[in-house]
Design an enzyme around this catalytic site. Structure first.
Site, PDB file in Angstrom:
ATOM      1  CE  LYS A 137      -2.439  -1.038   3.733  1.00 22.36           C
ATOM      2  NZ  LYS A 137      -1.902  -2.358   4.146  1.00 22.36           N
ATOM      3  NE  ARG A 159       1.286  -5.230  11.404  1.00 24.65           N
ATOM      4  CZ  ARG A 159       2.302  -4.922  10.582  1.00 24.65           C
ATOM      5  NH1 ARG A 159       3.474  -5.516  10.731  1.00 24.65           N
ATOM      6  NH2 ARG A 159       2.134  -4.014   9.650  1.00 24.65           N
ATOM      7  NE  ARG A 169      -4.831  -1.640  10.098  1.00 23.51           N
ATOM      8  CZ  ARG A 169      -3.767  -0.983   9.661  1.00 23.51           C
ATOM      9  NH1 ARG A 169      -3.859   0.255   9.275  1.00 23.51           N
ATOM     10  NH2 ARG A 169      -2.612  -1.586   9.579  1.00 23.51           N
ATOM     11  NE  ARG A 180       5.962  -0.969  10.619  1.00 26.10           N
ATOM     12  CZ  ARG A 180       4.858  -0.810   9.886  1.00 26.10           C
ATOM     13  NH1 ARG A 180       4.920  -0.228   8.707  1.00 26.10           N
ATOM     14  NH2 ARG A 180       3.700  -1.237  10.322  1.00 26.10           N
ATOM     15  NE  ARG A 217       7.144  -3.339   6.444  1.00 26.36           N
ATOM     16  CZ  ARG A 217       5.849  -3.007   6.403  1.00 26.36           C
ATOM     17  NH1 ARG A 217       5.293  -2.615   5.281  1.00 26.36           N
ATOM     18  NH2 ARG A 217       5.119  -3.087   7.488  1.00 26.36           N
TER      19      ARG A 217
HETATM   20  P1  AMP Z   1       0.283   0.198   9.472  1.00 24.37           P
HETATM   21  O1  AMP Z   1       1.538   0.963   9.324  1.00 24.37           O
HETATM   22  O2  AMP Z   1      -0.839   0.752   8.610  1.00 24.37           O
HETATM   23  O3  AMP Z   1       0.460  -1.278   9.266  1.00 24.37           O
HETATM   24  O4  AMP Z   1      -0.224   0.402  10.976  1.00 24.37           O
HETATM   25  C1  AMP Z   1       0.562  -0.041  12.059  1.00 24.37           C
HETATM   26  C2  AMP Z   1      -0.285  -0.194  13.305  1.00 24.37           C
HETATM   27  O5  AMP Z   1      -0.929   1.042  13.627  1.00 24.37           O
HETATM   28  C3  AMP Z   1      -1.414  -1.197  13.226  1.00 24.37           C
HETATM   29  O6  AMP Z   1      -0.989  -2.512  13.460  1.00 24.37           O
HETATM   30  C4  AMP Z   1      -2.342  -0.683  14.321  1.00 24.37           C
HETATM   31  O7  AMP Z   1      -1.869  -1.020  15.611  1.00 24.37           O
HETATM   32  C5  AMP Z   1      -2.230   0.817  14.183  1.00 24.37           C
HETATM   33  N1  AMP Z   1      -3.237   1.347  13.250  1.00 24.37           N
HETATM   34  C6  AMP Z   1      -3.024   1.910  12.039  1.00 24.37           C
HETATM   35  N2  AMP Z   1      -4.178   2.284  11.464  1.00 24.37           N
HETATM   36  C7  AMP Z   1      -5.160   1.937  12.326  1.00 24.37           C
HETATM   37  C8  AMP Z   1      -6.584   2.032  12.321  1.00 24.37           C
HETATM   38  N3  AMP Z   1      -7.257   2.564  11.279  1.00 24.37           N
HETATM   39  N4  AMP Z   1      -7.254   1.573  13.400  1.00 24.37           N
HETATM   40  C9  AMP Z   1      -6.637   1.061  14.455  1.00 24.37           C
HETATM   41  N5  AMP Z   1      -5.302   0.911  14.526  1.00 24.37           N
HETATM   42  C10 AMP Z   1      -4.561   1.351  13.487  1.00 24.37           C
END
Ligand code: AMP
Length: 225
Positions: free
Chosen positions: A17, A175, A92, A164, A131
């Site tokens: 993404k 996840r 999400r 990360r 990654r």
């Molecule tokens: P990402 O970088 O998009 O994979 O987000 C990393 C982490 O941020 C996720 O595993 C969640 O813990 C939190 N996070 C990101 N976006 C959301 C969302 N829309 N709702 C809840 N938690 C989020």
């Protein structure tokens, strides 16, 4: 008349993404709103939001809906995002999708499309476990698929590459489980509303990009007619 592109990117973690968003925001000159980046910056800056979000993120769990929804609706209301946006990582969950719909409707705006990038679990695991991210530039690499020129160093400025915390194997599994349980139902939700566009995320980044760009260009044309 210039039409506004209000776009959402969804897909499992590691679907590409961020890579696609980088290209699409360039193509269509859209502000990029990535919830993961906003939350990681908040943790780095030790803000109240960061403090609230950290424990959830470290475990691979979702931050509570009300916390993230407030942040995103505010970002969408900013001057920057008034003429369109590309939202990555939000919504999400179904409650987040409902909150977004209500927020947009209240502002007399509507979504143009929801772009779903599909990738099977085993490919997600392979991608995320390799990654690495630059601590300074945020540029993303993969130890096998897209290695930096010098191991452990960013090509742009030589800054250190790190994994990360949530890309560690136990957290990846968590996840993915959260994605299937909470986020995947959004595909149906947006399908029913005629907004969903699916893309095969196992193809090369360039192919995925070509397909998405063509779809968005068509949507924009249709909107202008
Ligand atoms: P990402 O970088 O998009 O994979 O987000 C990393 C982490 O941020 C996720 O595993 C969640 O813990 C939190 N996070 C990101 N976006 C959301 C969302 N829309 N709702 C809840 N938690 C989020």
């Amino acid at each position: 008349m210039s039409s506004k592109l209000n776009l959402i990117l969804i897909g499992p973690p590691g679907a590409g993404k961020g890579t696609q968003a980088e290209r699409l925001t360039d193509d269509f000159n859209l502000p990029y709103i990535a919830t993961g980046n906003i939350l990681r910056a908040a943790i780095r800056d030790e803000t109240e939001l960061g403090t609230k979000a950290k424990s959830y993120m470290d475990k691979g769990e979702l931050v509570p809906d009300d916390v993230i929804t407030e942040v995103i609706l505010e970002a969408l209301g900013s001057a920057d995002a008034r003429d369109g946006f590309l939202l990555d990582g939000f919504p999400r969950t179904l409650p987040q999708a409902d909150a977004l719909a209500a927020g947009l409707e209240a502002a007399d705006r509507r979504l143009t499309a929801v772009i779903l990038i599909d990738v099977p679990d085993e490919e997600v695991t392979r991608r995320l476990s390799g990654r690495r991210v630059s601590v300074k530039t945020g540029r993303v690499y993969h130890v096998e698929l897209d290695p930096p020129k010098h191991e452990g160093r960013c090509d742009i400025d030589g800054s250190r590459l790190v994994q990360r915390d949530d890309d560690k194997p136990e957290t990846i599994a968590k996840r993915l489980a959260v994605y299937h349980a909470e986020t995947e139902p959004l595909a149906d939700y947006y399908e029913r509303r005629g907004l969903l566009r699916r893309f095969d995320g196992t193809r090369s980044p360039t192919e995925v990009h070509d397909h998405i760009r063509a779809t968005i260009a068509t949507l924009r044309l249709e909107d202008e007619l």
